[in-house]
Write a protein that holds these residues in place. Structure first.
Motif, PDB file in Angstrom:
ATOM      1  N   ARG A   1      -7.515  -6.554   6.821  1.00  0.00           N
ATOM      2  CA  ARG A   1      -7.828  -5.419   7.713  1.00  0.00           C
ATOM      3  C   ARG A   1      -8.526  -6.318   9.065  1.00  0.00           C
ATOM      4  O   ARG A   1      -9.229  -7.388   8.610  1.00  0.00           O
ATOM      5  CB  ARG A   1      -8.803  -4.399   7.084  1.00  0.00           C
ATOM      6  CG  ARG A   1      -8.580  -3.532   5.933  1.00  0.00           C
ATOM      7  CD  ARG A   1      -9.699  -2.854   5.623  1.00  0.00           C
ATOM      8  NE  ARG A   1     -10.663  -3.850   5.172  1.00  0.00           N
ATOM      9  CZ  ARG A   1     -11.453  -3.283   3.934  1.00  0.00           C
ATOM     10  NH1 ARG A   1     -11.567  -2.265   3.687  1.00  0.00           N
ATOM     11  NH2 ARG A   1     -12.513  -4.141   3.772  1.00  0.00           N
TER      12      ARG A   1
ATOM     13  N   ASP B   1     -12.153   1.497   2.293  1.00  0.00           N
ATOM     14  CA  ASP B   1     -11.212   1.410   2.776  1.00  0.00           C
ATOM     15  C   ASP B   1     -11.278   2.323   3.935  1.00  0.00           C
ATOM     16  O   ASP B   1     -10.146   2.737   4.372  1.00  0.00           O
ATOM     17  CB  ASP B   1     -10.075   1.605   1.882  1.00  0.00           C
ATOM     18  CG  ASP B   1      -9.954   0.478   0.732  1.00  0.00           C
ATOM     19  OD1 ASP B   1      -9.907  -0.601   1.193  1.00  0.00           O
ATOM     20  OD2 ASP B   1      -9.421   0.942  -0.379  1.00  0.00           O
TER      21      ASP B   1
ATOM     22  N   TYR C   1       0.797  -0.983   0.086  1.00  0.00           N
ATOM     23  CA  TYR C   1       0.152  -0.211   0.012  1.00  0.00           C
ATOM     24  C   TYR C   1       0.810   1.520  -0.172  1.00  0.00           C
ATOM     25  O   TYR C   1       0.608   2.431  -0.580  1.00  0.00           O
ATOM     26  CB  TYR C   1      -1.049  -0.061   1.401  1.00  0.00           C
ATOM     27  CG  TYR C   1      -1.848   1.138   1.389  1.00  0.00           C
ATOM     28  CD1 TYR C   1      -2.777   1.530   0.520  1.00  0.00           C
ATOM     29  CD2 TYR C   1      -1.638   1.953   2.382  1.00  0.00           C
ATOM     30  CE1 TYR C   1      -3.475   2.439   0.664  1.00  0.00           C
ATOM     31  CE2 TYR C   1      -2.474   3.136   2.727  1.00  0.00           C
ATOM     32  CZ  TYR C   1      -3.500   3.210   1.969  1.00  0.00           C
ATOM     33  OH  TYR C   1      -4.248   4.640   2.121  1.00  0.00           O
TER      34      TYR C   1
ATOM     35  N   SER D   1      -7.176   3.814   7.428  1.00  0.00           N
ATOM     36  CA  SER D   1      -8.194   4.424   6.350  1.00  0.00           C
ATOM     37  C   SER D   1      -7.606   5.090   5.529  1.00  0.00           C
ATOM     38  O   SER D   1      -6.459   6.042   5.866  1.00  0.00           O
ATOM     39  CB  SER D   1      -9.271   4.972   7.497  1.00  0.00           C
ATOM     40  OG  SER D   1     -10.125   4.036   8.367  1.00  0.00           O
ATOM     41  N   SER D   2      -8.193   5.085   4.347  1.00  0.00           N
ATOM     42  CA  SER D   2      -7.725   5.830   3.280  1.00  0.00           C
ATOM     43  C   SER D   2      -7.827   7.398   3.549  1.00  0.00           C
ATOM     44  O   SER D   2      -7.187   8.109   2.779  1.00  0.00           O
ATOM     45  CB  SER D   2      -8.111   5.424   2.027  1.00  0.00           C
ATOM     46  OG  SER D   2      -9.465   5.455   1.847  1.00  0.00           O
TER      47      SER D   2
ATOM     48  N   ALA E   1      -9.003  -8.154   2.707  1.00  0.00           N
ATOM     49  CA  ALA E   1      -8.114  -7.130   2.394  1.00  0.00           C
ATOM     50  C   ALA E   1      -6.998  -7.009   3.570  1.00  0.00           C
ATOM     51  O   ALA E   1      -6.081  -6.143   3.387  1.00  0.00           O
ATOM     52  CB  ALA E   1      -8.542  -5.791   2.203  1.00  0.00           C
TER      53      ALA E   1
ATOM     54  N   TYR F   1     -16.066  -1.647   7.788  1.00  0.00           N
ATOM     55  CA  TYR F   1     -15.340  -0.710   6.735  1.00  0.00           C
ATOM     56  C   TYR F   1     -16.267  -0.484   5.409  1.00  0.00           C
ATOM     57  O   TYR F   1     -17.156  -1.095   5.108  1.00  0.00           O
ATOM     58  CB  TYR F   1     -14.047  -1.401   6.198  1.00  0.00           C
ATOM     59  CG  TYR F   1     -13.109  -1.981   7.412  1.00  0.00           C
ATOM     60  CD1 TYR F   1     -12.301  -1.064   7.822  1.00  0.00           C
ATOM     61  CD2 TYR F   1     -13.191  -3.094   7.691  1.00  0.00           C
ATOM     62  CE1 TYR F   1     -11.424  -1.322   8.673  1.00  0.00           C
ATOM     63  CE2 TYR F   1     -12.196  -3.573   9.016  1.00  0.00           C
ATOM     64  CZ  TYR F   1     -11.475  -2.580   9.381  1.00  0.00           C
ATOM     65  OH  TYR F   1     -10.476  -3.043  10.273  1.00  0.00           O
TER      66      TYR F   1
END
Length: 444
Positions: free
Chosen positions: A318, A341, A126, A395-396, A316, A338
């Motif tokens: 998470r 993301d 990421y 978190s994005s 993913a 979530y």
């Protein structure tokens, strides 16, 4: 011979094709019945069914912007020809043009498809930091493949080495931080592998604390401090105190959880020591944590047995929930939900994300999870993986508001959130309730 046979079959199927020997016949446009392959990828062959080609025929592909590419004509027969689309031609619609005997004639359109990605099973981190070496997993990487990252029109070629699992890649020192697109090139074609590879500075979380109103200017503060011995967490200290203008008036609790030689954290002093709280993770012979998926926990167990809690992760990677077994029934101690993301809900809190530009450093601790952690100080072990970076999900986006229970069944009160960041984009201060409540994150 096989190519010629294919053309003969195609000619027999295209019964409407004109029997014309040149482009100057009197019976209308002889190319009206010309049949061309609908779509093809760069490097692949296309067939043109028509009977008016000379052996000197040249095929050009002309893009909508006027760019010309000459194709390689491999076969010409009485029923048509075969040409190969040059490698490196970008996807889009092109006009196939015949250049023959001093004349140019449009034969018809063809769709050039994006070249098929030659690599499968690609897994990309990421985020990475300048100077970092990492592995991009995948099958099909070959000599001549080059990885390039692009941001704001500027490109950086990554140093790379083929390994059994994919490519070992190094981001050059001095690469500017930001969000990059990652491309794979074979010299003729380019494929995008990711449109959101973060290059960022990596720091270590050292402290998370929360303050809230208590009485006038006096504030209540809870804090987790992480102590390291080299790269290994040696202790986690929880404190609760009353402060005024940053000065401690009274310390209500101070629990220090110290890592023992057996890999188990035990409370030394403070209120938790009387409860015989201890917990740990599966470790190798050197003391390094092998996984944070499972932690063992006990509290006042006369036989010293430790109850097992398990982190469950989604596809993913998470954290999805924390479970334990009681009376042969698996129960949830905490659950995480979530969307896109972002951590949007736990068993204690709800978070709103409404600003697509509001982001934390991708290596930072997730602020929503940190907010939730400070609500559960009676179960400190639950968030040790978070404090120790063992499941470094972020978190994005940053939440623009938190929604807290009002005490009325099902009712939530919205509270706007504001942030302060350091020079490397790490959130160090989060406030809500117009500053009455605050979270502080310290990194080094």
């Amino acid at each position: 011979m096989m190519r010629i046979f294919i053309l003969v079959l195609a000619f027999m199927a295209a019964v409407s094709c004109n029997d014309v020997g040149d482009l100057a016949g009197d019976g209308g446009n002889p190319l009206d019945d010309c049949v061309i392959t609908d779509a093809v990828q760069p490097g692949m062959e296309a067939v043109v069914q028509w009977n008016g080609f000379d052996e000197s025929a040249v095929i050009l592909l002309i893009g909508v912007d006027g760019t010309e590419h000459e194709a390689e004509v491999s076969v010409v027969t009485s029923s048509g020809l075969i040409f190969r689309v040059p490698a490196g031609v970008t996807s889009g619609t092109y006009m196939v043009v015949l250049d023959q005997l001093g004349n140019r004639q449009e034969l018809g359109p063809i769709e050039i498809l994006a070249a098929e990605l030659p690599v499968t099973g690609v897994k990309i981190p990421y985020a990475v930091q300048p100077g970092e070496t990492f592995v991009i997993e995948g099958t099909g990487f070959a000599v001549g493949h080059v990885l390039i990252i692009v941001k704001d029109g500027e490109s950086v070629v990554l140093r790379q080495e083929t390994v059994s699992s994919g490519l070992k890649v190094t981001v050059p020192e001095g690469t500017a931080c930001g969000i990059y697109s990652l491309y794979l090139s074979d010299g003729s074609n380019e494929w995008i592998l990711s449109d959101s590879l973060y290059v960022a500075v990596r720091k270590t979380l050292r402290s998370v604390s929360r303050t809230s109103g208590y009485d006038g200017s006096i504030r209540y503060r809870t804090c987790y401090d992480v102590e390291y011995d080299g790269d290994m967490v040696a202790a986690v200290v929880f404190t609760a105190s009353l402060t005024e203008d940053g000065e401690v008036l009274m310390e209500e609790a101070r629990d220090r959880y110290v890592l023992g030689s057996d890999g188990v954290f035990r409370a030394e002093g403070g209120s938790s020591s009387s409860l015989n709280i201890n917990f740990g993770y599966e470790r190798d012979a050197s003391g390094q944590i092998m996984t944070a998926d499972v932690l063992r926990f006990s509290r006042n167990n006369p036989d010293g047995a430790m109850r097992t809690f398990s982190y469950v992760y989604d596809s993913a990677g998470r954290p999805e929930k924390v479970t334990y077994v009681l009376d042969d029934v698996t129960r949830s101690l905490q659950v995480y939900f979530y969307e896109a993301d972002n951590l949007v809900e736990t068993m204690n809190s709800v978070f709103a994300y409404e600003d697509g530009t509001l982001r934390n450093n991708p290596f930072a601790a997730d602020v929503a999870m940190g907010y939730d952690m400070m609500l559960m100080t009676d179960e400190p072990f639950l968030y040790f993986p978070y404090l120790m970076g063992e499941h470094p999900f972020t978190s994005s986006l940053l939440p623009t508001a938190v929604l807290e229970p009002t005490g009325v069944m099902g009712a939530l009160e919205r509270k706007e959130v504001a942030y302060e960041t350091d020079d490397d984009g790490y959130v160090v201060h989060m406030t809500w309730e117009s500053g009455a409540s605050e979270l502080f994150f310290e990194y080094e």
